[in-house]
Design a protein around this motif. Structure first.
Motif, PDB file in Angstrom:
ATOM      1  N   MET A 356       0.790  -1.378  -0.109  1.00 26.57           N
ATOM      2  CA  MET A 356       0.007  -0.056  -0.078  1.00 26.57           C
ATOM      3  C   MET A 356       0.835   1.222  -0.047  1.00 26.57           C
ATOM      4  SD  MET A 356      -3.161  -0.725   2.570  1.00 26.57           S
ATOM      5  CE  MET A 356      -3.923  -2.493   2.464  1.00 26.57           C
ATOM      6  N   TYR A 375      -8.184   1.665   3.176  1.00 28.98           N
ATOM      7  CA  TYR A 375      -7.161   2.758   2.523  1.00 28.98           C
ATOM      8  C   TYR A 375      -7.964   3.690   1.746  1.00 28.98           C
ATOM      9  CZ  TYR A 375      -7.840  -0.499  -1.283  1.00 28.98           C
ATOM     10  OH  TYR A 375      -8.425  -1.428  -2.333  1.00 28.98           O
ATOM     11  N   SER A 384      -9.278  -3.339   2.731  1.00 31.01           N
ATOM     12  CA  SER A 384      -8.242  -4.118   2.083  1.00 31.01           C
ATOM     13  C   SER A 384      -8.401  -5.815   2.215  1.00 31.01           C
ATOM     14  CB  SER A 384      -6.669  -3.907   2.557  1.00 31.01           C
ATOM     15  OG  SER A 384      -5.805  -4.980   2.060  1.00 31.01           O
ATOM     16  N   GLU A 385      -8.171  -6.665   1.374  1.00 26.68           N
ATOM     17  CA  GLU A 385      -8.277  -8.034   1.649  1.00 26.68           C
ATOM     18  C   GLU A 385      -7.121  -8.589   2.523  1.00 26.68           C
ATOM     19  OE1 GLU A 385      -9.102 -10.403  -1.915  1.00 26.68           O
ATOM     20  OE2 GLU A 385     -10.723  -9.223  -2.368  1.00 26.68           O
TER      21      GLU A 385
END
Length: 700
Positions: A356, A375, A384-385
């Motif tokens: 990221m 994010y 996010s995963e």
């Protein structure tokens, strides 16, 4: 019966990999009395095989990758150059640009067809694991890493071997082939095998005379005559045939075979269970890694030491994964690469935040415990995963961020403001204050410092507004940038700082250094938290007082949020015109109220009217920056403070943003408007001889 593909690669240039590949093809044709195919996949040394073999194919690999027809014994002859010894050859384009434009997927289809046309296909794969080489390895039965008795070559080959194992290629599929072997040499095949961690399959003797003579005549050594090199290559081929190596390796499950079955509904665990197994595996490997290595033993300021430690750690991770039962979890090479990277990032870096932070389109990262990472991307917040393994990993990341800048975080002081090496702002808070686990908020800043042209391009302001702000800064107007969290106050004050003349001395005071002015004469001051004993704290107010003794032309305070506001206003009132700061508020009128409140934090007990008079006298302009509903950031107001009228501070808008609606794409529709009011200081500037275009204050 399908044929086999053998790919020859080298960990380093100059080990004779291309010559070995070419002669291996000719040796195979002689030994099995059947046609073999030689392919040149070396994009870096394109055309070398043409010299080694003396052959030039009718069409090259680029043309083969673009061929849309079916490959059969007849159509393949449109491409190959055929040698009387039984070797067919297709070369690489001799132009590097054309070599870099080869379609890997198209070649993958061709390789699949070639195994039905030739019993053996030999590929010269080059010295780097390029996408083209990896495509060849996907279809290969056997991979030979060619290495010479040279420590640098051995080290590079060791790295290549580790990379291939990391990519989930079976260890038995990868074999080490020593070229230019010399009896009695200190770097013997046994030494090479121990260094790489894989026994040497075969050693080919050094034979400079015959190899050089063959190259000069553009004839393979196998064809040019007998010699130690030719005999060594022939022995290697016979060893492969007699031990049925290729037939044995055919039975090994390749990475793509495993991956092809991974999507079958009845096989393997569910997604949730696999995610838990993935996390458990990472935890076990990380625990073993801590036991095996001292991960803290690294110099933060030595990039070479970091690279060496990462390579050592990567090798250890691969070895530890090799001891685990991972077939159910790591179904493909991509899975293996992914888990190795995640473990390395958690062990040595900032874990799942690394990707990221590298993504330029992400502007903010928000961590809430180990399992929730959000994010902001292009103004929108997403989840996010990827996640952390556990709370300990989140805590490790916080400690890695704060340690290099001398900050600390513990139960006594469970919060911290810090910054990353690239200047990104970090705030962290941990239990017991954070109930759901450690919380990290990272505000990223762009690599390139944004100037007024960028803000105009993004629609944050107009060119006329930027010109007016430049004039205001050069005229030493005291400015307060007002806005909410994430509205872009720091970016705007950075832009305003860029307008300051280069011959002025600028002193900045911040909690965590973020301001980045282009001038050379800038003094940057930063607060310091208290020590473990609770003393030694240096706050913003203390820094502002120090600046007054440092001959500043301009004082810039990153943000006023306490008693330092009184000192800032006094500085603005006593000869330090052109100073700037930011406050949290939603409108220019709110900014005045906010400044009044902050002055009272100083504890001096000034009457309300005196505070208002101080603000009206010290602050000349308020610039209201806001983040609107579509995620974009705009300057909504540029307002001049006109003094006092009774008990009220008078404000006059010079520029405003008028919202007119919302588009189908969810974007706010509106326009910037000039009120037509001409600020008082413009007339003073004109009286001094400055020419200010009055058109700035007219719409259109």
């Amino acid at each position: 019966m399908a044929g086999n593909i053998i790919t020859i690669i080298g960990g380093k240039g100059g080990v004779g990999k291309s010559q070995v590949a070419a002669n291996l093809a000719f040796a195979y044709a002689t030994e099995i009395k059947a046609k073999t195919l030689l392919l040149d996949f070396d994009q870096k040394a394109c055309g070398d095989q043409n010299i080694i073999t003396g052959l030039k194919s009718k069409k090259n690999l680029k043309e083969l990758s673009e061929f849309s027809g079916a490959l059969d014994p007849r159509s393949i002859q449109l491409f190959t150059a055929d040698h009387k010894s039984g070797v067919s050859f297709i070369g690489m384009p001799t132009e590097p640009i054309a070599a870099g434009q080869i379609n890997e997927e198209g070649l993958g289809k061709a390789l699949k067809a070639m195994t039905n046309l030739y019993p053996v296909v030999i590929i010269d794969g080059g010295s780097e694991l390029t996408p083209l080489t990896l495509k060849a390895l996907e279809f290969s039965t056997l991979i030979f890493i060619v290495v010479s008795p040279d420590l640098l070559a051995v080290n590079q080959s060791k790295r290549m071997y580790t990379d291939l194992v990391t990519m989930l290629f079976p260890k038995d599929m990868i074999q080490i082939l020593v070229n230019q072997a010399v009896n009695g040499h200190p770097v013997s095949p046994d030494v090479i095998g121990k260094q790489i961690g894989k026994p040497v399959f075969h050693a080919i003797p050094r034979d400079d005379a015959n190899c050089i003579a063959s190259l000069s005549r553009s004839i393979p050594a196998m064809v040019g005559g007998k010699g130690p090199f030719s005999a060594g290559v022939t022995d290697c081929v016979r060893k492969l045939i007699q031990k049925n190596v290729l037939k044995t390796l055919e039975k090994i499950a390749k990475p793509q075979d495993i991956g092809a079955n991974a999507g079958a509904p009845k096989e393997g665990p569910s997604d949730d269970k696999k995610k838990d197994m993935w996390t458990d595996l990472k935890s076990r490997i990380h625990k073993s890694l801590v036991e095996e290595m001292d991960l803290k033993k690294q110099d933060e300021n030595d990039p070479k030491a970091k690279i060496i430690l990462r390579e050592q750690t990567k090798k250890m991770v691969v070895e530890l994964l090799g001891k685990e039962e991972t077939k159910t979890i790591l179904a493909t090479r991509e899975d293996m690469n992914k888990i190795v990277k995640e473990i390395l990032d958690e062990a040595l870096g900032l874990g799942p935040l690394e990707d990221m932070l590298a993504d330029k389109s992400i502007s903010e990262i928000m961590v809430v415990g180990p399992k929730k990472i959000y994010y902001e991307q292009k103004g929108k917040v997403r989840k996010s995963e990827v996640t952390f393994t556990n709370d300990r990993q989140v805590m490790n990341v916080i400690e890695r961020i704060v340690a290099p800048i001398g900050r600390r975080i513990d139960e006594k002081t469970p919060y911290v403001d810090a910054r990353l090496a690239d200047g990104s702002r970090v705030h962290a808070i941990i239990p017991p204050c954070a109930i759901d686990g450690c919380v990290i908020t990272i505000r990223k800043f762009p690599d390139k410092r944004l100037d007024y042209k960028d803000l105009v391009k993004f629609g944050s302001m107009t060119e006329g507004m930027a010109d007016f702000l430049r004039i205001s800064v050069e005229a030493h107007r005291n400015m307060v940038v007002s806005g909410g969290t994430g509205s872009g106050k720091t970016t705007l004050i950075n832009m305003l700082g860029g307008f300051i003349q280069a011959n002025e001395r600028i002193i900045t005071c911040e909690d965590s250094a973020e301001l980045n002015f282009p001038q050379d004469h800038v003094v940057r001051l930063e607060t310091r938290p208290p020590s473990l004993e609770g003393d030694g704290e240096i706050d913003i107010r203390c820094l502002v007082k120090q600046t007054l003794r440092m001959r500043p032309d301009r004082i810039v305070v990153g943000e006023c949020r306490g008693g330092e506001t009184l000192d800032m206003l006094q500085a603005m009132n006593t000869g330090h015109d052109g100073s700037m700061t930011t406050v949290h508020s939603n409108t220019p009128r709110d900014a005045i109220s906010r400044l009044e409140t902050l002055v009272q934090y100083s504890g001096v007990g000034l009457p309300q009217k005196a505070i208002k008079e101080m603000i009206a006298s010290a602050v000349h302009m308020i610039i209201q920056q806001s983040r609107i509903d579509d995620g974009s950031r705009k300057v909504l107001y540029i307002t001049e403070i006109g003094g006092m009228q009774g008990e009220v501070v008078t404000l006059q808008d010079i520029f405003t943003f008028k919202q007119e609606g919302m588009g189908k794409d969810g974007k706010i529709i509106g326009k910037f408007m000039a009120s037509g009011f001409i600020p008082k200081f413009i007339e003073k500037l004109e009286a001094k001889g400055y020419k200010v275009p009055r058109g700035l204050f007219n719409n259109g």
